[in-house]
Motif scaffolding. Structure first.
Motif, mmCIF file in Angstrom:
data_model
loop_
_atom_site.group_PDB
_atom_site.id
_atom_site.type_symbol
_atom_site.label_atom_id
_atom_site.label_comp_id
_atom_site.label_asym_id
_atom_site.label_seq_id
_atom_site.Cartn_x
_atom_site.Cartn_y
_atom_site.Cartn_z
ATOM 1 N N THR A 72 -4.661 -33.138 52.001
ATOM 2 C CA THR A 72 -4.327 -33.847 50.750
ATOM 3 C C THR A 72 -2.815 -34.048 50.678
ATOM 4 N N VAL A 73 -2.417 -34.895 49.751
ATOM 5 C CA VAL A 73 -0.991 -35.132 49.521
ATOM 6 C C VAL A 73 -0.275 -33.811 49.256
ATOM 7 N N PHE A 74 -0.849 -32.975 48.396
ATOM 8 C CA PHE A 74 -0.227 -31.686 48.080
ATOM 9 C C PHE A 74 -0.047 -30.857 49.351
ATOM 10 N N GLU A 75 -1.113 -30.784 50.160
ATOM 11 C CA GLU A 75 -1.045 -29.943 51.365
ATOM 12 C C GLU A 75 -0.090 -30.519 52.408
ATOM 13 N N ASN A 76 0.033 -31.839 52.443
ATOM 14 C CA ASN A 76 1.020 -32.438 53.339
ATOM 15 C C ASN A 76 2.430 -31.972 52.986
ATOM 16 N N ASP B 288 0.473 -37.970 40.509
ATOM 17 C CA ASP B 288 -0.898 -38.338 40.123
ATOM 18 C C ASP B 288 -1.848 -38.434 41.310
ATOM 19 N N VAL B 289 -1.325 -38.405 42.529
ATOM 20 C CA VAL B 289 -2.212 -38.508 43.705
ATOM 21 C C VAL B 289 -2.201 -37.219 44.527
ATOM 22 N N LEU C 291 8.638 -31.710 43.592
ATOM 23 C CA LEU C 291 8.955 -32.728 44.608
ATOM 24 C C LEU C 291 8.044 -33.944 44.447
ATOM 25 N N LEU C 292 6.751 -33.682 44.173
ATOM 26 C CA LEU C 292 5.822 -34.806 43.972
ATOM 27 C C LEU C 292 6.217 -35.613 42.742
#
Ligand SMILES: Nc1ncnc2c1ncn2[C@@H]1O[C@H](COP(=O)(O)OP(=O)(O)OP(=O)(O)O)[C@@H](O)[C@H]1O
Ligand SMILES: [Mg+2]
Length: 276
Positions: A123-127, A158-159, A150-151
């Motif tokens: 996922t985006v978070f895990e990346n 939101d993603v 950071l996101l």
């Protein structure tokens, strides 16, 4: 996006240099590329290219497609090794480092790739969390405390639970920037951060790069085709033409240059990019 960045989030980053007192020796350049030549598939790509970037400065690499801009960044990351020349980062010659030492160096110098180069299955978070998990010393809560701001900073909060494949190119690049910053680098290399995205996203990414420079003093190299972007950011310009550094110096000198290839490059740019 307009929240100020906090230096404490980036402990490795030091302030831009203050003007030196007379008589005090200048620190070594943060990045130094000395007489570098590289041949790939029997084709000479870079020929005797030299440039230096001091702490806190931004160098923009300009030039037509295929002149070796991405290759230059890949050499700095230690992914490609030149046959001739030396490259130093903070005074350390990186072409003499073994792979372990180079991996260590890559904690200080990081690259945002042209295509984002995200892990498709994460996922985006895990990346974004990936470089922090690799470090092994942070628990989940500490990781979330770094990743979530950071996101937000890159406008991708939101993603956070989405997979990269579902994102637009601009979003993927924003996430790639967040991941690069998660490793708390001192030097960030950006490969065409504002191309192939809509003008609004390009503006946001450009604003972010500018804030990283002005508020946190990052040293950066930005490969770009976008002259307006270069005019906003560049302290220095390296113009590559037919494998050679046809210009290296301050932006003003580049814009005023009478060298024919540079005039042609600038005129072509003015033609394709409408002035708003
Ligand atoms: N790993 C490689 N092996 C062989 N040739 C390569 C390799 N990487 C790049 N090249 C070649 O080196 C040349 C310069 O490539 P590079 O990707 O640096 O161009 P560029 O200036 O970044 O162009 P663009 O603006 O299109 O991204 C190209 O001809 C490319 O095909
Ligand atoms: Mg390229």
């Amino acid at each position: 996006m307009s929240e100020p960045l906090h230096r404490s989030d980036f402990p490795h980053v030091v302030s831009p240099p203050t003007p030196l007192e007379e008589g005090i020796a200048a620190p070594p350049p943060k990045i130094s590329f000395n007489h570098v030549s590289i041949t790939l598939n029997d084709r000479p790509i870079l020929k005797d290219v030299s440039f230096q970037v001091n702490r806190g400065q931004t160098l923009c690499i300009l030039g037509r497609s295929g002149v070796g801009k991405s290759v230059t960044l890949r050499i700095l990351m230690g992914f490609l090794r030149p046959e001739v020349g030396s490259i130093s980062v903070d005074g350390t010659e990186i072409n003499l480092l073994n792979e372990d030492a180079m991996n260590e160096m890559r904690q200080h110098i990081t690259m945002v790739f042209q295509n984002g180069a995200l892990f498709d299955s994460l996922t985006v978070f895990e990346n974004v969390a990936f470089p922090l998990r690799e470090r092994g010393s942070l628990d989940d809560e500490q990781i979330a405390q770094i990743v979530n701001p950071l996101l937000e900073m890159v406008g991708a909060e939101d993603v956070r639970n989405d997979l990269p494949a579902s994102l637009s190119t601009g979003r993927r690049r924003a996430v790639a920037m967040a991941r690069a910053l998660a490793s708390q680098p001192e030097i960030v290399l950006y490969d065409e951060p504002t191309t192939m995205v809509d003008p609004l996203i390009a503006r946001r990414l450009g604003d972010l790069i500018q804030r990283l420079k002005s508020q946190l003093g990052f040293t950066s190299i930005v490969v770009t085709h976008d002259m307006r972007f270069a005019e906003r950011l560049a302290d220095l310009v390296l113009f590559l033409h037919e494998g050679r550094a046809a210009y290296f110096g301050p932006l003003r000198g580049f814009l005023d240059s009478r060298v024919e290839e540079i005039r042609r490059f600038l005129e072509y740019d003015a033609y394709v990019i409408p002035v708003t």
